[in-house]
Design a protein around this motif. Structure first.
Motif, PDB file in Angstrom:
ATOM      1  N   MET A 848     -12.391  35.058 -35.567  1.00 25.18           N
ATOM      2  CA  MET A 848     -13.839  34.894 -35.794  1.00 25.18           C
ATOM      3  C   MET A 848     -14.205  33.454 -35.505  1.00 25.18           C
ATOM      4  O   MET A 848     -14.164  32.623 -36.401  1.00 25.18           O
ATOM      5  N   GLN A 849     -14.589  33.155 -34.271  1.00 23.15           N
ATOM      6  CA  GLN A 849     -14.767  31.735 -33.980  1.00 23.15           C
ATOM      7  C   GLN A 849     -15.926  31.133 -34.768  1.00 23.15           C
ATOM      8  O   GLN A 849     -15.943  29.951 -35.032  1.00 23.15           O
ATOM      9  N   ARG A 850     -16.881  31.940 -35.209  1.00 24.00           N
ATOM     10  CA  ARG A 850     -18.048  31.382 -35.882  1.00 24.00           C
ATOM     11  C   ARG A 850     -17.929  31.403 -37.405  1.00 24.00           C
ATOM     12  O   ARG A 850     -18.894  31.093 -38.096  1.00 24.00           O
ATOM     13  N   TYR A 851     -16.773  31.768 -37.947  1.00 26.31           N
ATOM     14  CA  TYR A 851     -16.643  31.992 -39.386  1.00 26.31           C
ATOM     15  C   TYR A 851     -17.191  30.830 -40.207  1.00 26.31           C
ATOM     16  O   TYR A 851     -17.886  31.030 -41.193  1.00 26.31           O
ATOM     17  N   SER A 852     -16.916  29.599 -39.770  1.00 28.67           N
ATOM     18  CA  SER A 852     -17.374  28.469 -40.586  1.00 28.67           C
ATOM     19  C   SER A 852     -18.885  28.295 -40.499  1.00 28.67           C
ATOM     20  O   SER A 852     -19.471  27.579 -41.305  1.00 28.67           O
ATOM     21  N   LYS A 853     -19.534  28.948 -39.536  1.00 30.73           N
ATOM     22  CA  LYS A 853     -20.987  28.816 -39.410  1.00 30.73           C
ATOM     23  C   LYS A 853     -21.719  30.075 -39.890  1.00 30.73           C
ATOM     24  O   LYS A 853     -22.914  30.206 -39.664  1.00 30.73           O
ATOM     25  N   GLU A 857     -24.934  36.265 -45.811  1.00 28.32           N
ATOM     26  CA  GLU A 857     -24.655  37.706 -45.728  1.00 28.32           C
ATOM     27  C   GLU A 857     -23.368  37.963 -44.939  1.00 28.32           C
ATOM     28  O   GLU A 857     -22.515  38.750 -45.351  1.00 28.32           O
ATOM     29  N   GLU A 858     -23.222  37.259 -43.810  1.00 22.73           N
ATOM     30  CA  GLU A 858     -22.012  37.467 -42.993  1.00 22.73           C
ATOM     31  C   GLU A 858     -20.763  37.058 -43.766  1.00 22.73           C
ATOM     32  O   GLU A 858     -19.725  37.717 -43.688  1.00 22.73           O
ATOM     33  N   TYR A 876     -10.234  31.041 -37.378  1.00 24.80           N
ATOM     34  CA  TYR A 876     -11.566  30.555 -37.028  1.00 24.80           C
ATOM     35  C   TYR A 876     -11.504  29.082 -36.646  1.00 24.80           C
ATOM     36  O   TYR A 876     -10.474  28.432 -36.767  1.00 24.80           O
ATOM     37  N   LEU A 877     -12.628  28.586 -36.142  1.00 28.03           N
ATOM     38  CA  LEU A 877     -12.715  27.185 -35.735  1.00 28.03           C
ATOM     39  C   LEU A 877     -13.401  26.391 -36.826  1.00 28.03           C
ATOM     40  O   LEU A 877     -14.434  26.814 -37.342  1.00 28.03           O
ATOM     41  N   ASP A 878     -12.841  25.244 -37.147  1.00 29.48           N
ATOM     42  CA  ASP A 878     -13.430  24.408 -38.175  1.00 29.48           C
ATOM     43  C   ASP A 878     -13.727  23.055 -37.548  1.00 29.48           C
ATOM     44  O   ASP A 878     -12.903  22.530 -36.794  1.00 29.48           O
ATOM     45  N   GLU A 879     -14.900  22.495 -37.841  1.00 34.32           N
ATOM     46  CA  GLU A 879     -15.293  21.258 -37.181  1.00 34.32           C
ATOM     47  C   GLU A 879     -15.411  20.139 -38.212  1.00 34.32           C
ATOM     48  O   GLU A 879     -15.974  20.332 -39.277  1.00 34.32           O
ATOM     49  N   SER A 892      -8.025  24.792 -35.514  1.00 35.06           N
ATOM     50  CA  SER A 892      -7.816  26.231 -35.534  1.00 35.06           C
ATOM     51  C   SER A 892      -7.284  26.562 -36.916  1.00 35.06           C
ATOM     52  O   SER A 892      -6.246  26.022 -37.304  1.00 35.06           O
ATOM     53  N   VAL A 893      -7.959  27.412 -37.652  1.00 32.43           N
ATOM     54  CA  VAL A 893      -7.574  27.651 -39.043  1.00 32.43           C
ATOM     55  C   VAL A 893      -7.265  29.125 -39.243  1.00 32.43           C
ATOM     56  O   VAL A 893      -7.926  29.984 -38.665  1.00 32.43           O
ATOM     57  N   LEU A 894      -6.241  29.412 -40.051  1.00 33.00           N
ATOM     58  CA  LEU A 894      -5.895  30.799 -40.349  1.00 33.00           C
ATOM     59  C   LEU A 894      -5.983  31.036 -41.856  1.00 33.00           C
ATOM     60  O   LEU A 894      -5.419  30.279 -42.641  1.00 33.00           O
ATOM     61  N   ILE A 895      -6.729  32.084 -42.257  1.00 32.18           N
ATOM     62  CA  ILE A 895      -6.712  32.496 -43.665  1.00 32.18           C
ATOM     63  C   ILE A 895      -6.422  33.988 -43.702  1.00 32.18           C
ATOM     64  O   ILE A 895      -6.572  34.677 -42.690  1.00 32.18           O
ATOM     65  N   ASP A 896      -5.986  34.484 -44.862  1.00 35.89           N
ATOM     66  CA  ASP A 896      -5.905  35.939 -45.012  1.00 35.89           C
ATOM     67  C   ASP A 896      -6.321  36.303 -46.422  1.00 35.89           C
ATOM     68  O   ASP A 896      -6.749  35.455 -47.204  1.00 35.89           O
ATOM     69  N   GLY A 897      -6.199  37.573 -46.762  1.00 33.84           N
ATOM     70  CA  GLY A 897      -6.683  38.038 -48.059  1.00 33.84           C
ATOM     71  C   GLY A 897      -5.874  37.530 -49.234  1.00 33.84           C
ATOM     72  O   GLY A 897      -6.284  37.670 -50.385  1.00 33.84           O
TER      73      GLY A 897
END
Length: 1669
Positions: A848-853, A857-858, A876-879, A892-897
């Motif tokens: 999800m490249q836009r996750y940090s933005k 709701e999203e 996702y990408l973090d700036e 480049s960041v990775l998270i999971d549940g």
């Protein structure tokens, strides 16, 4: 299970191993090195090179998972060796191939035993060496020995170093050979004493800073520049951008490596190998790279890449036609030429073939730079071709001179020339041009080694497949050449004989005398020749489809995939097949009855369908295995009646025609084919599913489901879905009611209120309407999920793909009953054990490249996904903003549940790796995949789009699919023990393709057409293509061999614009670098498509544009010039040929219209000889025998008709095979009744237009039509503005031509043409839902009038002016300076077209068209009327076509001064500008009409002459407008300020600055053109509206039309919209008012045509001027 002597590894020795993260790599399996030692290696490397800590941890985990995955099916030692062989040293490892291609092995190591990497040549030229050490084989052997003797420790260290280099490379991953070079330098440095003796670690991030960032910056600056701290796209086209491929190719050649210089000018290669790595930061990359292939936009690419296609068609056509038209080259006094001349003239076909080759070679010079590796063989080829041209063409000149002599020499020479020609044509048609004179594919010379390795190592085809490949093409071309000869060419010989030398008598023109008009016959003949050639091309495609379908059908019988095996049998044998094919039972220790195992699998599938609401409880009972009391009181399993009492009537078991039926029947029939055998779960390889996600919906919100989007939609999403899935909604509601009753029963205290009787149906109403009664979130969430699982959402994809995890657990449990026994009482521990296994074998990453933005709701929805599926990983990408003035840093960041939350409530990342910069440099999708690719695990990747779905019963087949990669059984021998061991010699399988099923809204005709296309393209053709080695990666449920793809530049290419269809490039790379591509029939994924008319066409436009970009790409160049003929033809007809065929189909219609026009003029003006029934001419003198020509026309129409209808053949046969005859006929009938041929014609036009405009101008500029449902009504203006450019204008021009043909040459065959030409104009409206409801029609008309006149006093979003500007900028481009306005991102980043292409397509081509039509008109006017000579027709055309332009210019000048002086005074009156504009538009329309009526009057009211005149006038005016736009206009401003300034007269205060004086002049030219365009658009739209008026007047037409479009019974159709009383009143008033306006306008236009026709004899005026025009 491991091979070797050690005892079989058993994971259940009371689960001590279950705590280990990598069970197969554990101490009790004699591993070569322990996990801790491996970790130490990683730590050591990170300290020596300065890799980031997180990246190092990530890669350590990656490598351990990979080793774990391999070691679970072989010994750990073998696992490590094969991994090393795949990455570094094996026969198919990309690094080894590069090492030899770049000639790094030319070391002076005679007899040195260390790794050859150390000895690199001292300088490029090297010392004189003995031949023996230099030869490739000995070098290969030395390499193999070095690899064989390497210690396991060194092997692991090399792989680890490669992975660490790869993991941080960012966008450099797209350039695999550059990465190889970096790794090589790093490896050399690591071995050097300097590196080993360093004690203190280097700072973290050194590698990223010194090695990667400089390269990344170079890549970024190619496409972007910094303006005010923001990155702005440079306006460059592909041939000016040094892209990834150009950068990469530098590293292929030793000469390229030699170009790498440091800032101080020393060459990198002059430094000793161990020191090179530390110098990386000082390399001056911008002095190093250059273009290695120019992707110029030009049609010449078609000529080079597909030259064999042109030769096989044009040359053969020439042979055929020359032989059949002897009259053309007979001497003036004879009817037939001499024998020598016939031989020789026919032989010129060889010269044609040679000319094509010469043209292709010259074009190739312009696309490839004349540097070190290609100029030489192009020059030799050119010289050789000129010699061949002299041999094939020269003798004709000699024979023509000495033709009359009596000797036999000319005849002998002619015959020899003919055979030379045939040989030349065959040679040029069969040998790939890349293999002539300097064989780039198979030669042994070191010069071509690199391009062989990277562009031409095609995988071998097996014997039967190669035979099939040759056979199919032999049959296609055999049939084609025979049929074309008799049907096209032979029948053409009679018209040629009649027309070739006929001169038209008694005609003259004022200026040209009889020079033009007497040759009208030869002109017509020339056009007929072209027409025949186009049909000659189309024939091939026709035969291709026929034979592919035949082969596909045979192949499906061979694979056992057909209807002809009765369903009953398919179902009753299913349990046996599940047992035999899907379960790995050979390894089981305790043997159980097959029935017990099968029942678990089958019940799981059925219950999963029940949970998805596809089946009701009633059906489930009849499908499940039940435990019943048997004899002697034992419990036994009873098979469901579905297997035992299956009558073939499906409706007893599942809802008819529903999803459940489709899934179960596909599952059943797929089990009949041959599968690879599965491995036990614990030995299966690990794989990852990767989904790129940008901003697609994750989960639908309540609001989106139950609220209408806008007025046109007429229906809420929920209602729409309920109509599509009535059964599933019903099951869902029943489920919800049970749930609701349970919860209310627990809530009611006394339980008394339950027994009172009340009307339960009224109570249940809310359930049936919206699926919940109380708005508690848990209920609304259920409805939201139900809807999301039926729309295109990410939630649907994730929940579908998570079935893999369910399937793995299920198989593990079924095949290991002993586990279930061990945890008999402890379900938690059992569940944990199953979880552990599924987590170990299957990973799921969403990028999800836009996750940090995300907005709130999203974020909530993403969080919901993580909670529902904790094993889901999100990359996702973090700036982070950088220090002052520097670029921001991206991670480049990775998270999971399972990640914890920090104090701000955000999840803590598992890995956070810094990137060299913003990774999104291209179109987005491939960059998105590339940034997340470092987080994949295991050996295989499945790439999925965010609109797909998957099913449990398909996921159960996962082990079989992974078996297709042919890596399950690897021999225990080391890959390095000897080269060419058969295990390791086979080309690796790179991609396994699978079937796609289109799930979205299969309603109505468009859905059916799209689904049918998908069926044939996605299933029938790949079945054959994959077999004969022509399938490329096409679409997305494909499985990739991850190691193969990641070492060769990633899973997709990413240069912006060029790689629009990113996935097909992956396939081309795989094929040309030696990977095989397979297609498996037994597995399918769901895929969603939007099936409204506009969205289908947007999709087709994207395909067409993408195809245009592919034509430019180097991959097509390599494939087209290097593949052997049969594989080349497979590639061509499977991919580009389809689109080129579409272009030719459209051209065939246009050329045919012109042919008809010319023959019509002949028929109208000349006396045609009468013939008797036998076809003999009765009266001889003074007449022309044109009967054969009219026969030819009929034959032509039949040909074109056939070409269109062959498109339906594959679908018909596919249905026939999969569903039987009845269903096939019904489906075809339904399609024809719903006018699907109209859609076919139209989409063909859209395809061809999008490719051609892409090849000339680039950039896909189309006006988006929005996404709505297939039931949303688009307004007339939107449809008109979207499709006018691509299709309506051309359709209207052809209608004029056809009208003339009908007036002058009527045959009933023309009806078909009326049909297809009209469909180009009205298709968008025919397929627009509710187009014909009268009130909407009139309201559309009102909107249209407003649209035409909007945007002149204020800015408006949608107006005719805006549409006109947008279509103009394609040629003019935009100005660079921003004018105080934020630039609109409409199409700002599309570069302006090159002036050469503009010159050709916008100036020369329209002028040629105009000349063709004017000549036809002049011919008609060259006969005396009423005994008087005509004045020159040229003057008349000039007056009538230039007249309106002059009138507009004069009128605009007047209005300009008017507004300039009055404007400032009227400043307070806002409407002033609109009034001026309206006046101007009205006057220009008036001018146009007056000129037309005047012209018709000059023609003495003769309809057919008038039509012909109008055709030529339109052509001339079109040429004038195009020339004005393309020659006289500078670049366009981004804003429409100048337009408003022009009408209101206020040129100041507009931010124009000094250009306020030059702009009015430019705007003047624009306005002159705009006036003509406006008038013609106004008239065209009215013609369209008039065509569509009659249907609106039929009663109940809306019902009928909806039935036709959606295939729903009138009772089932979606209700009419509900309006409030006020709205109704408003609408009624609008309808009344505008109906009146519409009638007046239409009757006015009609009067202009009807009155002169009725009163043609009465209206006569005498005027002196008129007689001289």
């Amino acid at each position: 299970m491991s091979t070797g002597t050690n005892a079989p590894y058993n994971p259940f020795s009371d689960i001590p191993g279950s705590t280990e993260p990598y069970p197969a790599w554990s101490s009790d399996r004699d591993v070569p090195m322990s996990t801790e030692e491996i970790e130490d290696i990683f730590l050591d490397l990170a300290q020596k090179f300065g890799f980031q800590r997180d990246s190092m941890r990530n890669m350590f985990d990656f490598l351990m998972q990979l080793l774990d995955s391999r070691a679970s099916r072989m010994s750990p030692n073998q696992a490590l060796i094969t991994v090393h062989a795949d990455y570094i040293g094996g026969q198919h490892a990309n690094y080894r191939k590069w090492y030899f291609a770049a000639q790094l092995n030319l070391d002076d190591a005679v007899g040195q035993s260390q790794n050859p990497g150390l000895q690199r040549l001292r300088s490029i030229k090297g010392n004189v060496q003995t031949a023996s050490t230099k030869s490739l084989d000995s070098a290969l052997n030395r390499w193999r020995n070095a690899m064989h003797n390497m210690s396991q420790y060194d092997r692991l260290r090399q792989v680890a170093l490669w992975l660490l280099c790869w993991a941080e490379a960012g966008n450099v991953r797209f350039t695999p050979e550059c990465l190889c070079f970096i790794f090589k330098c790093a490896d050399d440095y690591y071995r050097s004493p300097d590196c080993q003796n360093r004690v203190d670690p280097v700072p973290e991030g050194l590698y990223l800073e010194s090695a990667i960032k400089p390269l990344y910056r170079f890549m970024r600056d190619q496409g972007y520049e910094v303006v005010d701290g923001k990155f702005v796209r440079r306006e460059k086209d592909h041939h000016e951008i040094i892209g990834y491929d150009d950068i990469n190719q530098l590293f292929w050649y030793p000469e390229g490596l030699a170009k790498i210089v440091l800032n101080d000018g020393t060459r990198l290669l002059d430094i000793a190998p161990p020191q090179r790595f530390m110098k990386f930061g000082n390399i001056a990359w911008n002095r190093v790279f250059f273009k290695t292939f120019f992707e110029k936009r030009s049609l010449a690419h078609l000529l080079i890449n597909f030259n064999r296609i042109w030769i096989l068609h044009v040359a053969v056509y020439f042979f055929y036609t020359a032989f059949n038209s002897p009259r053309v080259y007979a001497p003036a006094n004879k009817t037939n030429p001499s024998a020598a001349m016939t031989w020789s003239a026919t032989a010129l076909g060889g010269a044609v073939a040679t000319l094509i080759m010469i043209a292709a070679t010259l074009a190739e010079f312009s696309f490839t730079p004349t540097t070190w590796n290609n100029a030489s063989h192009l020059t030799t080829r050119l010289i050789f071709l000129l010699i061949v041209l002299a041999l094939t063409g020269g003798p004709t000149v000699y024979i023509a001179i000495v033709d009359d002599s009596k000797s036999n020499i000319p005849l002998i020479i002619g015959i020899v020339q003919f055979f030379v020609s045939v040989v030349a044509t065959l040679a040029f048609g069969i040998i790939p041009s890349g293999r002539m004179f300097g064989d780039r594919v198979a030669s042994k010379s070191r010069k071509y080694m690199a391009s062989q390795t990277f562009t031409a190592s095609y995988p071998e085809l097996g014997g039967s497949a190669r035979f099939g490949s040759v056979l199919i093409w032999f049959l296609i071309f055999g049939c084609k050449f025979v049929e074309s000869y008799f049907f096209l060419t032979n029948s053409f010989s009679q018209p040629i004989a009649v027309m070739a030398r006929t001169k038209v008598q008694r005609c003259s023109d004022k200026f040209f005398g009889s020079a033009l008009c007497s040759n009208q016959m030869p002109f017509a003949l020339a056009i007929m020749y072209v027409m025949d050639l186009v049909l000659f091309f189309l024939d091939t495609y026709l035969w291709y489809i026929v034979w592919v379908v035949v082969f596909s059908v045979c192949r499906s019988f061979y694979l056992g995939l057909s209807i002809w095996t009765p369903w009953k049998e398919v179902y009753t044998r299913m349990p046996k097949r599940i047992y035999a094919k899907l379960l790995a039972t050979s390894e089981m220790e305790v043997k159980y009855k097959p029935k017990v195992l099968v029942s678990q699998v089958w019940n799981a599938v059925i219950i999963s369908m029940y949970r998805e609401h596809l089946l009701s409880i009633h059906h489930v009972q009849r499908l499940l295995y039940h435990q019943v009391d048997g004899p002697e009181g034992r419990r036994v399993l009873r098979a469901p009646p579905f297997f035992t009492h299956n009558t073939g009537r499906e409706s007893d078991f599942f809802p008819a025609g529903g999803e459940a039926e489709r899934r179960i029947s596909f599952f059943a029939s797929s089990l009949t084919t041959a599968f690879p055998d599965p491995l036990p779960v614990e030995s299966m390889p690990t794989f990852t599913v990767l989904v790129p996600h940008y901003s697609e919906k994750i989960l639908l919100s309540l609001r989106e489901i139950i609220r209408e989007e806008d007025q046109n939609t007429r229906v809420t999403l929920l209602e729409y879905l309920k109509q599509l899935h009535p059964v599933e909604w019903d099951n869902f509601v029943k489920d919800t009611k049970i749930l609701a009753e349970e919860t209310s029963a627990t809530n009611s205290f006394d339980g008394g209120d339950h027994h009172e009787k009340h009307d339960s149906r009224a109570d249940d109403l809310p359930f049936y309407c919206i699926g919940f009664k109380t708005s508690a979130p848990e209920y609304t969430l259920r409805t939201r999920i139900w809807a999301s699982l039926r729309a295109q959402t990410l939630y649907r994809t994730v929940s579908g793909m998570m079935n893999y995890s369910k399937a793995i657990k299920l198989l593990y449990r079924v095949e290991n009953p002993q586990i279930v026994q061990r945890f008999a009482g402890n379900t938690d521990r059992l569940e944990r054990e199953l979880e552990r296994m599924s987590r170990r074998k299957f990973k799921f990453t969403v990028s999800m490249q836009r996750y940090s933005k995300f907005n709130k709701e999203e974020l909530e929805n993403a969080e919901f996904l993580l909670r529902a599926y904790p094993d889901l990983q999100i990359a996702y990408l973090d700036e982070e903003p950088g220090q002052k003035g520097s670029d921001p840093r991206l991670f480049s960041v990775l998270i999971d549940g399972h990640s914890e939350f920090d104090e701000k409530g955000k999840r803590k990342p598992k890995f956070r790796v810094e990137l060299p910069g913003n990774p999104i440099l291209g179109d987005g999708k491939s960059d998105n995949q590339n940034h997340a690719i470092v987080f994949y695990r295991g050996e295989y990747l499945q790439l999925i789009d965010a609109n797909q779905d998957n099913y449990l019963e398909e996921c159960i087949k996962i082990r079989n699919i992974l078996g297709e990669f042919e890596q399950y059984t690897i021999s225990g021998q080391s890959p390095y023990a000897q080269w060419g061991h058969k295990e390791f010699k086979k080309s690796p399988v790179a991609i396994v393709g699978t079937r796609e099923y289109i799930f979205s809204e299969n309603i109505g005709v468009l859905g059916d057409i799209a689904a049918g296309k998908e069926q044939t393209f996605g299933t029938m053709t790949p079945r054959v293509l994959a077999w004969i080695g022509g399938k490329l990666h096409y679409g997305h449920p494909d499985f990739l061999n991850a190691t193969f793809m990641t070492t060769r530049g990633g899973v997709s290419k990413a240069q912006k614009g060029l790689h629009l269809n990113e996935d097909i490039f992956a396939g081309m790379t795989a094929i040309s670098r030696g990977g095989r591509i397979k297609h498996s029939e037994y597995y399918q994924c769901g895929k969603g498509r939007d099936l409204g008319f506009g969205t289908i066409l947007n999709f087709q436009t994207k395909l067409g544009t993408g195809m245009g970009e592919q034509m430019l790409s180097r991959e097509y160049y390599y494939l087209g010039t290097q593949l052997p003929l049969d594989r080349f033809l497979t590639f061509y007809y499977g991919h580009p040929g389809f689109h080129i065929n579409n272009i030719l189909v459209i051209y065939s219609i246009q050329i045919f219209m012109v042919t008809l026009l010319y023959l019509g003029t002949l028929n109208k003006e000349l006396a045609i000889c009468p013939v008797d029934s036998a076809g003999n001419v009765i009266q001889q003198s003074g007449c022309y025998n044109l009967m054969p020509v009219f026969d030819w026309i009929k034959r032509c129409i039949v040909s074109i008709f056939l070409v269109f209808f062959i498109a339906f053949l594959p679908l018909f046969l596919q249905e026939l095979l999969e569903r039987g005859t009845g269903m096939a006929l019904i489906r075809l009938g339904k399609q024809f009744l719903s006018l699907s041929p109209i859609f076919e014609v139209f989409s063909t036009r859209i395809y061809s237009q999008s490719i051609l405009s892409n090849l000339t101008f680039g950039g896909a500029r189309y006006i988006a039509t929005g996404r709505g449902f297939a039931t949303t009504r688009m307004s007339f203006t939107i449809l008109y503005s979207r499709f006018a450019g691509p299709s309506i204008y051309m359709g209207m021009r052809n209608i004029l031509l056809l009208l003339y043909a009908t007036l002058s040459l009527w045959t009933p065959f023309l009806i078909y043409f009326w049909f297809s030409v009209l469909s180009m104009c009205i298709a968008p409206f025919v397929f627009n839902p509710h187009q014909f409801s009268f009130p909407d029609f009139i309201i559309d008309y009102r909107e249209f009038l407003r649209w035409m006149s909007r945007g002149n006093s204020r800015h408006k979003a949608s107006s005719w002016y805006g549409y006109c500007r947008l279509s103009r900028t394609m040629i003019t481009g935009y100005k660079k300076k921003k004018l105080g306005h934020p630039s609109e991102k409409l199409s700002g980043d599309v570069p302006r077209a090159r002036w050469r292409t503009v010159l050709f397509s916008e100036v020369i081509w329209p002028i040629c068209q105009a000349i063709v039509f004017v000549i036809a008109y002049m011919f008609v006017k060259s006969f005396p009327t009423k005994g008087k000579e005509n004045p020159s027709p040229l003057i008349r055309i000039a007056v009538i076509s230039v007249g309106p332009v002059v009138w507009n210019a004069a009128m605009l000048l007047g209005l300009f001064f008017l507004s300039l002086f009055l404007g400032p005074m009227m400043a307070s009156w806002t409407k002033f500008a609109s009034i001026v504009a309206a006046l101007a538009h009205f006057l220009s329309l008036l001018g146009l009409i007056v000129f037309f009526e005047f012209f018709w009057f000059l023609e003495l009211w003769d309809a057919s002459h008038a039509v012909l005149g109008v055709i030529s006038i339109v052509a001339v005016q079109r040429a004038i407008q195009k020339i004005l736009i393309s020659v006289f206009l500078s670049r366009e401003y981004k804003s429409d300020e100048t337009n408003i300034a022009w009408w209101s007269g206020k040129w100041y205060g507009r931010g124009l600055g000094s250009s306020a004086f030059s702009q009015p002049a430019r705007e003047y030219v624009v306005k002159i053109v705009e006036m003509s365009l406006w008038s013609s658009d106004f008239l065209l739209a009215h013609i369209l509206l008039i065509i569509m008026t009659p249907p609106t007047l039929i009663p109940f037409v809306d019902r009928l039309h909806s039935t036709m479009m959606f295939w729903l019974r009138p009772t089932k159709q979606i209700r009419a919209p509900l309006f409030s009383t006020k709205q109704k009143r408003q609408r009624r008033w609008i309808v009344v008012k505008y109906t009146f306006v519409y009638i007046i306008v239409v009757s006015g236009l009609a009067a202009l045509i009807v009155l002169p026709v009725v009163f043609r004899d009465r209206i006569t005026l005498t005027c002196k001027v008129c007689q001289s025009i």
